[in-house]
Structure formats: C-alpha cells, structure tokens
Design a protein around this motif. Structure first.
Motif, PDB file in Angstrom:
ATOM      1  N   GLN A 194       1.423   5.895  -6.733  1.00 30.48           N
ATOM      2  CA  GLN A 194       1.871   4.886  -5.765  1.00 30.48           C
ATOM      3  C   GLN A 194       2.910   3.946  -6.360  1.00 30.48           C
ATOM      4  N   MET A 195       3.359   4.258  -7.566  1.00 31.78           N
ATOM      5  CA  MET A 195       4.363   3.427  -8.223  1.00 31.78           C
ATOM      6  C   MET A 195       5.764   3.970  -7.900  1.00 31.78           C
ATOM      7  N   PRO A 196       6.807   3.126  -8.027  1.00 28.42           N
ATOM      8  CA  PRO A 196       8.155   3.588  -7.684  1.00 28.42           C
ATOM      9  C   PRO A 196       8.525   4.854  -8.450  1.00 28.42           C
ATOM     10  N   PRO A 197       9.216   5.777  -7.791  1.00 30.90           N
ATOM     11  CA  PRO A 197       9.542   7.060  -8.416  1.00 30.90           C
ATOM     12  C   PRO A 197      10.423   6.907  -9.655  1.00 30.90           C
ATOM     13  N   GLY A 198      11.198   5.834  -9.716  1.00 31.79           N
ATOM     14  CA  GLY A 198      12.083   5.645 -10.859  1.00 31.79           C
ATOM     15  C   GLY A 198      11.338   5.363 -12.160  1.00 31.79           C
ATOM     16  N   LEU A 199      10.112   4.855 -12.025  1.00 34.12           N
ATOM     17  CA  LEU A 199       9.366   4.504 -13.235  1.00 34.12           C
ATOM     18  C   LEU A 199       8.964   5.759 -13.983  1.00 34.12           C
ATOM     19  N   ASN A 200       8.831   5.605 -15.263  1.00 38.98           N
ATOM     20  CA  ASN A 200       8.390   6.720 -16.095  1.00 38.98           C
ATOM     21  C   ASN A 200       6.871   6.881 -15.926  1.00 38.98           C
ATOM     22  N   ARG A 201       6.497   7.919 -15.184  1.00 41.40           N
ATOM     23  CA  ARG A 201       5.071   8.105 -14.860  1.00 41.40           C
ATOM     24  C   ARG A 201       4.206   8.246 -16.116  1.00 41.40           C
ATOM     25  N   ALA A 202       4.741   8.971 -17.066  1.00 34.14           N
ATOM     26  CA  ALA A 202       3.956   9.214 -18.291  1.00 34.14           C
ATOM     27  C   ALA A 202       3.689   7.899 -19.015  1.00 34.14           C
ATOM     28  N   MET A 248       0.840  -1.195   0.000  1.00 31.07           N
ATOM     29  CA  MET A 248       0.000   0.000   0.000  1.00 31.07           C
ATOM     30  C   MET A 248       0.876   1.246   0.000  1.00 31.07           C
ATOM     31  N   PRO A 249       1.626   1.446  -1.090  1.00 32.25           N
ATOM     32  CA  PRO A 249       2.640   2.516  -1.083  1.00 32.25           C
ATOM     33  C   PRO A 249       2.056   3.906  -1.339  1.00 32.25           C
ATOM     34  N   VAL A 250       1.098   4.311  -0.488  1.00 36.10           N
ATOM     35  CA  VAL A 250       0.495   5.640  -0.631  1.00 36.10           C
ATOM     36  C   VAL A 250       1.556   6.717  -0.364  1.00 36.10           C
ATOM     37  N   THR A 251       1.645   7.671  -1.272  1.00 38.94           N
ATOM     38  CA  THR A 251       2.655   8.727  -1.147  1.00 38.94           C
ATOM     39  C   THR A 251       1.990  10.074  -0.892  1.00 38.94           C
ATOM     40  N   ALA A 252       2.819  11.074  -0.648  1.00 39.20           N
ATOM     41  CA  ALA A 252       2.286  12.433  -0.464  1.00 39.20           C
ATOM     42  C   ALA A 252       1.551  12.891  -1.728  1.00 39.20           C
ATOM     43  N   ASP A 253       2.062  12.468  -2.897  1.00 37.10           N
ATOM     44  CA  ASP A 253       1.369  12.806  -4.154  1.00 37.10           C
ATOM     45  C   ASP A 253      -0.043  12.220  -4.169  1.00 37.10           C
ATOM     46  N   THR A 254      -0.141  10.970  -3.676  1.00 37.53           N
ATOM     47  CA  THR A 254      -1.456  10.318  -3.634  1.00 37.53           C
ATOM     48  C   THR A 254      -2.431  11.172  -2.831  1.00 37.53           C
ATOM     49  N   LEU A 255      -1.970  11.579  -1.636  1.00 41.75           N
ATOM     50  CA  LEU A 255      -2.853  12.352  -0.755  1.00 41.75           C
ATOM     51  C   LEU A 255      -3.244  13.672  -1.406  1.00 41.75           C
ATOM     52  N   ALA A 256      -2.285  14.290  -2.101  1.00 45.83           N
ATOM     53  CA  ALA A 256      -2.576  15.579  -2.758  1.00 45.83           C
ATOM     54  C   ALA A 256      -3.620  15.384  -3.862  1.00 45.83           C
ATOM     55  N   LEU A 257      -3.491  14.292  -4.614  1.00 45.48           N
ATOM     56  CA  LEU A 257      -4.447  14.039  -5.705  1.00 45.48           C
ATOM     57  C   LEU A 257      -5.833  13.702  -5.159  1.00 45.48           C
ATOM     58  N   VAL A 258      -5.862  12.950  -4.054  1.00 43.38           N
ATOM     59  CA  VAL A 258      -7.155  12.620  -3.428  1.00 43.38           C
ATOM     60  C   VAL A 258      -7.813  13.910  -2.928  1.00 43.38           C
ATOM     61  N   ALA A 259      -7.006  14.777  -2.327  1.00 44.09           N
ATOM     62  CA  ALA A 259      -7.544  16.054  -1.818  1.00 44.09           C
ATOM     63  C   ALA A 259      -8.048  16.921  -2.966  1.00 44.09           C
ATOM     64  N   ALA A 260      -7.331  16.905  -4.084  1.00 43.78           N
ATOM     65  CA  ALA A 260      -7.753  17.720  -5.232  1.00 43.78           C
ATOM     66  C   ALA A 260      -9.078  17.215  -5.791  1.00 43.78           C
ATOM     67  N   ALA A 261      -9.229  15.893  -5.867  1.00 41.75           N
ATOM     68  CA  ALA A 261     -10.492  15.325  -6.372  1.00 41.75           C
ATOM     69  C   ALA A 261     -11.628  15.674  -5.424  1.00 41.75           C
ATOM     70  N   ARG A 262     -11.345  15.611  -4.104  1.00 44.56           N
ATOM     71  CA  ARG A 262     -12.364  15.949  -3.114  1.00 44.56           C
ATOM     72  C   ARG A 262     -12.799  17.405  -3.281  1.00 44.56           C
ATOM     73  N   ALA A 263     -11.815  18.289  -3.486  1.00 47.83           N
ATOM     74  CA  ALA A 263     -12.128  19.721  -3.648  1.00 47.83           C
ATOM     75  C   ALA A 263     -12.954  19.949  -4.916  1.00 47.83           C
ATOM     76  N   ALA A 264     -12.619  19.218  -5.982  1.00 51.29           N
ATOM     77  CA  ALA A 264     -13.357  19.382  -7.244  1.00 51.29           C
ATOM     78  C   ALA A 264     -14.824  18.952  -7.064  1.00 51.29           C
ATOM     79  N   VAL A 265     -15.019  17.854  -6.330  1.00 51.98           N
ATOM     80  CA  VAL A 265     -16.393  17.389  -6.097  1.00 51.98           C
ATOM     81  C   VAL A 265     -17.130  18.368  -5.186  1.00 51.98           C
TER      82      VAL A 265
END
Ligand code: ZN
Length: 350
Positions: free
Chosen positions: A116-124, A1-18
């Motif tokens: 939640q994927m390893p930072p080394g991976l190419n996110r795009a 369950m590798p939840v990161t700070a980015d995950t939390l920020a994205l969840v918060a952004a979706a919550r704000a949009a809703v």
C-alpha cells in the motif's frame, strides 16, 4: 487507505494458505473418526444382534435390559475410549494447524502493508524497515489457542458417548427381522459418534481461524505507526453469510480484535496504511480498489443472491426497506467472544 491490486492478491494468497491448513486438519480428523468407527462397528453390531436375539417379540428392550447387556456395555466402553483418543488427536492436530495459521497470519503482514506504499519507494528497503514477526508472538498465540481448544473439547467425548447411550434407550422399531433393527440402531449410533466429529471440526476450524486473525493483529500492532486501522475483508462468495457481506469493507481501529465473525467465519483482517501525506509522502493516495460489497453482490446471478440471503431477506433488500449495514448485528455470547451474525429476517421486516 491506498489498497492496491497487490494488496488484494496478497490477502487472497494468505486466505488460500489458511484454507489449505484448515482443510488438511479437517481431512485428518475425518479420517481418524472413520478409522475409529471401523474398529468399533463390528463389535457393536454383534452386541446388538445378541441383545435382540434374546427378545421374544415385543419391541425394543428396556433401559434396564440394555444396562445388563454385558457385551453391548463393553462395546460402548470401547467407543468411549476411542472418543477419548480422538479428542487427544483433535487437540494435537489443531495445535499443529494453529501454528501454521499463526505463522501465515504474522508473516503476511509486512508484504500487505508494503503493497500500500507508493510504487516509487524501494519495496525491499521498506520491507526491511517494517517489523517482522517474532517466534515469541507466535508461541504466545499458539499457547492461548491450545488452551482454549483443550477446554472446548473437554466435554466432547462424554457428550458423544451420552448421545450414543440416548439412541440406545430411545430404540428403533423392531419388525419381523431383528437383524434389520440391529443395523438401523448401528446407523443411529454412528450418527451420534460422528456428532463428535462435527463438533470437533467446528472447534478446530474456528479456533485456527481466530489464531490466524490474532496473528494478523500482532503483525499489524508491530507496525502501528504506519497504519490507520484494519479493513474487514470477506471472501464475498455464494457461501459467505449475509453478516460478512455487510461487514466487508468496514474499517476498524487497530485495537479492536477481529474480524469477529460467526463460528468458522473466514473473513480476513486487512491492514489499512495511513494516507500517504500523513506518512510524510507528498502524493495523493490512489483510489482504493477494495471491491464494493453491494456492487459485487448485485453483479452476482439471481440464484447466487438467493443462496446468500434467502428469499425473505433478499425481498426486503430489493424493496429498499433496509440498509446494507442492517444485515449484520453484533451479538454477545455467554461462553464465547462477541460475534457479528446475520440479523434475523423477522427483525428486518418489523
Ligand atoms: Zn465472515
């Protein structure tokens, strides 16, 4: 369950949009109700004045007398028509809002999963491999939501009209000045009329939020191979209910719908990526950064803690008589989905 700070920020952004969508819908409906009432109030007041002017003392007119008051009955029929129009407005506005909430729920998932994927991976590159939402998913969820709203709002106008008629029969004290009594009754009628708004807003917000969560589920189902489940994510604010505080951080199977909170519950369904090793990545997961609910609660001011729990529940919790998880219980509802609600204080202190 590798939840990161980015995950939390994205969840918060979706919550704000809703939240923005819900608030916009609430404002529109409130404005529509105010405008409609403004169009009715004068006629109702004049009709009440007329009714009371004919009284030769002796209190509020009888039910039969009210039924014969032609002008008043006409004004009530106008109110009933206005409520019908408002109900149609609730349906169309909520359908529009649901569409936005669904879009937000679907489109947020790939980013939250990728975070939640390893930072080394190419996110795009990774994002391009995750399944995006489809217009078909969106249309299906919006259609289901619209159907539910249509059926839930069916009794709305008749119930508000009936509440107005009940107020009229119940009456108000008629003192020396009948004009004051007419004004007092007008305020009662406004309260009954606005009861329709309160109910409409609850239905609209609850159904838009459920549509948003169904969309999140669809977006997660589409990427089920990399997910181990979903995490109940509460806002953990002063206004978050004890049940949602207790449910925060709990992990659920992907097949399980939810979060199934109380009406208007704003909790989010955060996808949980499987441990990296299970995905064939030879790295340990970083420690999860999901804030612990109890620790967060204990770091709040005493005043905020009381606002969340109330004195009885907080005392029980402080004494250590109950576990954190005891704060929530699952309830089956006859006309609605099951919901997790705060355990009544009486049952906690048993
Ligand atoms: Zn909640």
């Amino acid at each position: 369950m590798p939840v990161t700070a980015d995950t939390l920020a994205l969840v918060a952004a979706a919550r704000a949009a809703v939240d923005d969508i819900l608030d916009a819908t609430t404002r529109t409906l409130t404005g529509a109700w105010v405008t409609a009432w403004d169009g009715l109030a004068l006629d109702l007041l004049l009709a009440l004045d007329e009714l009371l002017a004919t009284l030769a003392g002796g209190g509020w007119p009888s039910r039969a007398r009210i039924a014969r008051a032609a002008r008043l009955q006409e004004a009530l029929e106008a109110a009933a028509r206005a409520l019908e129009e408002l109900t149609a407005r609730v349906r169309s506005e909520t359908a529009t809002g649901a569409r936005g909430a669904v879009q937000t729920g679907l489109s947020a998932q790939p980013g939250i999963i990728a975070s939640q994927m390893p930072p080394g991976l190419n996110r795009a590159a990774l994002l391009s491999q995750l399944t995006r939402w489809s217009e078909r998913d969106l249309a299906a969820i919006v259609a289901r939501t619209t159907e539910r709203i249509t059926s839930l709002t069916r009794p709305l106008s008749a119930d508000a009209e009936a509440a107005m008629r009940r107020e009229l029969v119940r009456g108000v004290a008629v003192g020396a000045n009948p004009v004051d009594a007419a004004r007092a009754m007008l305020a009662r009628l406004e309260g009954a009329f606005n009861g329709g708004l309160t109910r409409a807003v609850t239905i609209a917000r609850t159904e838009m939020l459920d549509a948003h969560r169904q969309a999140a589920q669809a977006g997660q189902d589409a990427n089920a191979s990399v997910l181990s489940g979903w995490i109940w994510s509460a806002a953990m604010a002063r206004t978050t209910c004890p049940a949602c505080w207790a449910m925060h951080g709990t992990v659920h199977r992907l097949e399980e719908p939810g979060p199934q909170g109380h009406p208007q519950c704003r909790c989010a369904r955060t996808p949980a990526v499987r441990p990296w090793r299970e995905l064939g990545i030879d790295m340990d997961d970083p420690p999860s950064v999901i804030p612990d609910a109890q620790a967060t609660f204990r770091s709040m001011s005493r005043d905020d803690q009381l606002a969340v729990m109330g004195p009885g529940r907080l005392a029980t919790l402080d004494r250590g008589d109950i576990a954190w998880a005891d704060l929530a219980q699952r309830r089956d509802n006859p006309d609605w989905r099951p919901s997790y609600v705060p355990t009544p204080v009486g049952q906690l202190t048993r």
